[in-house]
Design a protein around this motif. Structure first.
Motif, PDB file in Angstrom:
ATOM      1  N   SER A 266       0.838  -1.205   0.000  1.00 15.27           N
ATOM      2  CA  SER A 266       0.000   0.000   0.000  1.00 15.27           C
ATOM      3  C   SER A 266       0.875   1.257   0.000  1.00 15.27           C
ATOM      4  O   SER A 266       0.368   2.339  -0.258  1.00 15.27           O
ATOM      5  N   TYR A 267       2.169   1.110   0.284  1.00 12.68           N
ATOM      6  CA  TYR A 267       3.047   2.293   0.246  1.00 12.68           C
ATOM      7  C   TYR A 267       3.443   2.598  -1.192  1.00 12.68           C
ATOM      8  O   TYR A 267       3.973   1.754  -1.903  1.00 12.68           O
ATOM      9  N   GLN A 268       3.194   3.846  -1.560  1.00 11.51           N
ATOM     10  CA  GLN A 268       3.458   4.204  -2.957  1.00 11.51           C
ATOM     11  C   GLN A 268       4.939   4.176  -3.315  1.00 11.51           C
ATOM     12  O   GLN A 268       5.279   4.025  -4.485  1.00 11.51           O
ATOM     13  N   ALA A 269       5.792   4.313  -2.301  1.00 10.33           N
ATOM     14  CA  ALA A 269       7.231   4.245  -2.590  1.00 10.33           C
ATOM     15  C   ALA A 269       7.593   2.862  -3.129  1.00 10.33           C
ATOM     16  O   ALA A 269       8.624   2.682  -3.774  1.00 10.33           O
ATOM     17  N   LEU A 270       6.762   1.881  -2.841  1.00 10.03           N
ATOM     18  CA  LEU A 270       6.966   0.537  -3.393  1.00 10.03           C
ATOM     19  C   LEU A 270       6.021   0.281  -4.567  1.00 10.03           C
ATOM     20  O   LEU A 270       6.396  -0.301  -5.581  1.00 10.03           O
ATOM     21  N   LYS A 271       4.796   0.731  -4.415  1.00  9.21           N
ATOM     22  CA  LYS A 271       3.786   0.450  -5.448  1.00  9.21           C
ATOM     23  C   LYS A 271       4.152   1.093  -6.789  1.00  9.21           C
ATOM     24  O   LYS A 271       4.102   0.441  -7.834  1.00  9.21           O
ATOM     25  N   HIS A 272       4.523   2.348  -6.768  1.00  5.01           N
ATOM     26  CA  HIS A 272       4.763   3.032  -8.037  1.00  5.01           C
ATOM     27  C   HIS A 272       5.962   2.476  -8.802  1.00  5.01           C
ATOM     28  O   HIS A 272       5.848   2.239 -10.015  1.00  5.01           O
ATOM     29  N   PRO A 273       7.094   2.227  -8.148  1.00  7.90           N
ATOM     30  CA  PRO A 273       8.173   1.570  -8.909  1.00  7.90           C
ATOM     31  C   PRO A 273       7.780   0.181  -9.408  1.00  7.90           C
ATOM     32  O   PRO A 273       8.215  -0.253 -10.473  1.00  7.90           O
ATOM     33  N   MET A 274       6.929  -0.514  -8.645  1.00  5.10           N
ATOM     34  CA  MET A 274       6.464  -1.837  -9.098  1.00  5.10           C
ATOM     35  C   MET A 274       5.650  -1.679 -10.380  1.00  5.10           C
ATOM     36  O   MET A 274       5.769  -2.476 -11.310  1.00  5.10           O
ATOM     37  N   VAL A 275       4.803  -0.653 -10.415  1.00  2.54           N
ATOM     38  CA  VAL A 275       4.014  -0.388 -11.624  1.00  2.54           C
ATOM     39  C   VAL A 275       4.956  -0.025 -12.774  1.00  2.54           C
ATOM     40  O   VAL A 275       4.776  -0.496 -13.900  1.00  2.54           O
ATOM     41  N   ASN A 276       5.969   0.765 -12.494  1.00  2.00           N
ATOM     42  CA  ASN A 276       6.921   1.109 -13.554  1.00  2.00           C
ATOM     43  C   ASN A 276       7.600  -0.152 -14.083  1.00  2.00           C
ATOM     44  O   ASN A 276       7.768  -0.316 -15.294  1.00  2.00           O
TER      45      ASN A 276
END
Ligand SMILES: Cc1cc2nc3c(=O)[nH]c(=O)nc-3n(C[C@H](O)[C@H](O)[C@H](O)COP(=O)(O)OP(=O)(O)OC[C@H]3O[C@@H](n4cnc5c(N)ncnc54)[C@H](O)[C@@H]3O)c2cc1C
Lengths: 368, 399
Positions: A266-276
């Motif tokens: 749920s932390y975007q610092a992990l979620k967003h790079p995962m999406v990238n």
């Protein structure tokens, strides 16, 4: 871009076969195994006819193209499946492209039926240019005597033959060598970053071959160019499958591990790079299947293949790098699978050209 | 291709070859969100009407409402011909791309009869009233109030960043009909709203480029007919989400044409050949070459992805991945390639539109600034990453 029904069939069959035969526990067991793969499973792969895919029917093959090997290789990459499939597929293409008719008739049906053959192209000079050859064949009483050292020869002890690149009278040429003619002392297993792979150094000094060992010298340039692209297309497939796997593996962890009372995904610092990472993967797969379907088309195939390999390297390198980081302390352990994928990315990028190499080649192809 | 499609393709090719207008002496907008002057507006309205009347817009929409009554394949052919001839964009984006398909899917017969033709002909311009000053990314928290009074709704509140707000005849409005609903989403309704009524006022807002383009829209006891309600009262969130899927191209049914023009990477390539630094064309600089190749790989990957998305066996693991990532990936690409093209210009990067010394009349820096319209509008890139993380990768929600 399109796809062939054979490709889809192979994709479906390969997906379940690879999942069943190469679960991560087997991958881990084989890391310690001298041979690096399970001969019984290799036999099954032969029986499935996967080595025959891109061999013409009159040599005992199925008569499809290299593009149809892609889904199989992709699923093998996805499951870190270790077998001599890659080296043998490349060797078959080398024989097909550069061998004499008699050599094709002698070697291809055996490969189609499941026999491993290896390729000895690399040398200590550390070049990706397959023409950068110093190993040589010099005329002797009974034929030719070889000298020099080849490196990063995949799966050599498993192979019945090895295709070797040498210089003869100053010309690059390929020859086929029965591995039975190679002394055990001429072979040394190399220590690789990717522990699922097996590669060997091969000392050629003193080995004698006859005139009939050589491929057609007029076809060497075309054959090396073809092999270079086959290796990169299949390398891209392997990397692409690996990217899918490492993303699934990491998403699973992000969905279960909790810190500060919340699932860390749920932390975007992990979620967003995962999406990238995921977007880079989808791009890699689109380029991979585009390359698979234009492979062999004059000009187009080369650009598509180089794009596919460059993007697949970028995708797996990034996804696996982030996977280590996002597993925290566990990510730093041998037990965490992230390292297997990161090692795979480095190894496969290092063979036949990484992203930077292909981009430089592409610059000349598309910017001129 | 069938003979009939062949014939249509020939007609489209012919028509766009003969009717695509030459570039006017003012700069045309690259996206529908950039329409900043009446001159641009009139030009594009005229163009859209011409394309429609020739049968190359709304070709796949039902003929009963003003569409062409043909197939999607026909429209795709027409759109491809428009692209080949670099036709200007379609103006009435919110009508063509999201209101129209929504009406055709869930609108009443009366809605379809009343609105579809005007959308296609650009007679009736549509705008979208979703975002509010205090509620943007958190769209579900929209507070504009709609109170039912007999056959009407009474509207109070304000919407902002309303593209084409001052040109629009109609708005698709997301309003709060029930402030006491069990959760914020359940209190919303989706209403087709006429703009030219007492109590609705628009105020133009200047964009970062200095032009006008969108408005703040104020509602003061504005009374509108209640028959514009889409779905039931309280269904607004669901309808708005469907609308956003059209907007982000994650769902089909649009009228056709395009509302964002393509960037042509070949133009950037040409600039890199023509522009010199240290006496040499900058295309000889290895760093520039590497970047150009990366853009070439990127756009090729996105184009191939659009094709792969149509082959189910090749997207079976995450079938919604490519549709949901396309807005994010494409708009970020457009922004970065404009930024790169601007940086390539050296000292001349200092120039802006209409400066005679500017490269390509300053379109790259202008394009770069305008590119944020698509990385912010329609849901920001950060929100797109949340959506992909949640709905494609299945990660837990971030809020
Ligand atoms: C050119 C243009 C045209 C537009 N046209 C219209 C229109 O016609 N109709 C309409 O209704 N709206 C329109 N919009 C509005 C647009 O939809 C909103 O601007 C957008 O949804 C962001 O909302 P906001 O401006 O309130 O920014 P905010 O939501 O305040 O966001 C500020 C920053 O915070 C980030 N952020 C916010 N929430 C999160 C989160 N949960 N996780 C991570 N980051 C977050 C955002 O990404 C952004 O970077 C338009 C916008 C532009 C730029």
């Amino acid at each position: 871009m399109g796809t062939t029904p054979e490709q889809i069939d192979l994709l479906n069959v390969a997906t379940s076969f690879c999942r069943d035969k190469s679960p991560i526990a087997s991958v881990r067991t084989l890391l310690e195994n001298e041979l690096g793969y399970d001969p019984a499973v290799w036999q099954q792969i032969g029986d499935l006819g996967w080595l025959a895919i891109a061999i013409p029917e009159h040599y005992g093959g199925v008569g499809l193209g290299v593009g149809e090997i892609v889904p199989v290789m992709e699923q093998m990459g996805r499951t870190l499946f270790a077998t001599p499939f890659l080296s043998t597929s490349m060797a078959a293409q080398a024989i097909l492209k550069g061998g004499y008719e008699a050599q094709k008739q002698h070697l291809l049906p055996a490969i189609a039926a499941g026999q491993a053959v290896s390729m000895a192209l690399g040398e200590h000079n550390n070049e990706w240019d397959l023409h950068a050859i110093t190993a040589s064949a010099t005329r002797s009483k009974n034929g030719y005597i070889l000298s020099g050292t080849k490196t990063l020869v995949l799966d050599l002890p498993s192979a019945a033959h090895v295709i070797v690149s040498v210089k003869r009278d100053g010309q690059s040429t390929l020859l086929v060598l029965p591995t039975a003619d190679i002394a055990a002392t001429a072979i040394r297993r190399e220590r690789l970053i990717d522990e699922t792979k097996r590669a060997y150094e091969l000392k050629l000094d003193g080995i004698e071959v006859g005139e009939d060992a050589f491929f057609d010298p007029d076809k060497t340039a075309d054959t090396l160019a073809h092999i270079h692209l086959v290796a990169n297309l299949l390398g891209a497939a392997e990397l692409c499958g690996g990217t899918q796997a490492v993303i699934d593996y990491t998403v699973e962890y992000l969905n279960t591990r909790k810190q500060f009372g919340k699932v860390i995904g749920s932390y975007q610092a992990l979620k967003h790079p995962m999406v990238n990472a995921y977007i880079e993967y989808e791009k890699a797969r689109s380029l991979l299947y585009a390359a698979a379907n234009s492979f062999g088309e004059q000009g187009v195939g080369e650009i598509a293949t180089r794009m596919a390999k460059a993007q697949a390297d970028t995708a797996l390198s990034f996804a696996a790098d982030r996977s280590i980081q996002f597993h925290g302390g566990f990510g730093f352990t041998y037990d965490c699978d992230a390292q297997l994928y990161r090692r795979r990315a480095i190894f496969t990028a290092s063979q036949y050209g990484d992203a930077a190499f292909h981009k430089a080649k592409l610059a000349d192809l598309v910017l001129s | 291709m069938s003979a009939e499609l062949d014939e249509y393709a020939r007609a489209a090719e012919d028509w766009f070859a003969n009717n695509t207008p030459a570039p006017p002496d003012f700069m045309l907008p690259l996206t529908f969100m950039e329409v900043g002057t009446d001159q641009q507006f009139d030009f594009l309205r005229h163009w859209q009407r011409a394309v429609y009347e020739a049968g190359f817009l709304g070709a796949a929409w039902p003929s009963a409402y003003g569409g062409g009554g043909l197939s999607q394949a026909h429209q795709d052919i027409a759109t491809a011909a428009m692209r080949r001839h670099h036709g200007p964009i379609m103006l009435n984006a919110i009508g063509l791309n999201w209101t129209g398909p929504l009406l055709l899917d869930i609108g009443t017969e009366t809605h379809k009869k009343k609105y579809i033709k005007g959308i296609l002909s650009a007679e009736d311009i549509w705008c979208q009233g979703f975002s509010e000053p205090d509620n943007g990314s958190d769209l579900g928290n929209a507070q504009l109030r709609a109170v039912r009074d007999g056959d009407t709704y009474v509207l109070n509140g304000s919407k902002i960043w309303t593209t084409h707000g001052h040109y629009a005849k109609y708005m698709i409005l997301l309003a709060r009909t029930n402030p006491d609903a069990p959760n914020k989403y359940a209190g919303l309704s989706f209403i087709l709203t006429p703009m030219k009524v007492d109590g609705i006022e628009t105020r133009k807002i200047r964009k970062l480029t200095g032009e006008h383009g969108f408005t703040q829209t104020f509602f003061n006891d504005a009374r509108i007919p209640a028959d514009g309600l889409m779905g039931a009262e309280g269904d607004g969130w669901k309808v708005a989400m469907q609308t956003l899927e059209y907007e982000r191209n994650a769902r089909g049914g649009q009228a056709g044409g395009y509302v964002l023009s393509d960037v042509d990477p070949l133009e950037v390539l040409q600039m890199a050949r023509d522009t010199k630094r240290g006496g040499k064309p900058i295309i000889e600089d290895p760093a520039v070459r590497a970047q150009l190749v990366e853009f070439a790989i990127e756009i090729q990957a996105l184009n191939m992805g659009a094709q792969r998305a149509k082959i189910p066996p090749l997207v079976q693991d995450r079938p919604h991945g490519i549709p949901l990532m396309s807005k994010l990936a494409y708009t970020e690409y457009v922004r970065r390639i404009h930024e790169f093209a601007t940086q390539l210009q050296g000292p001349k990067a200092a120039y802006y539109v209409d400066e005679p010394n500017a490269i390509d009349n300053g379109k790259w820096p202008r394009g770069y600034m305008n590119a944020f319209s698509a990385t912010i509008g329609g849901g920001t890139s950060q929100i797109q990453r949340n959506i992909i993380g949640d709905h494609v990768l299945g990660l837990p929600k971030s809020r």
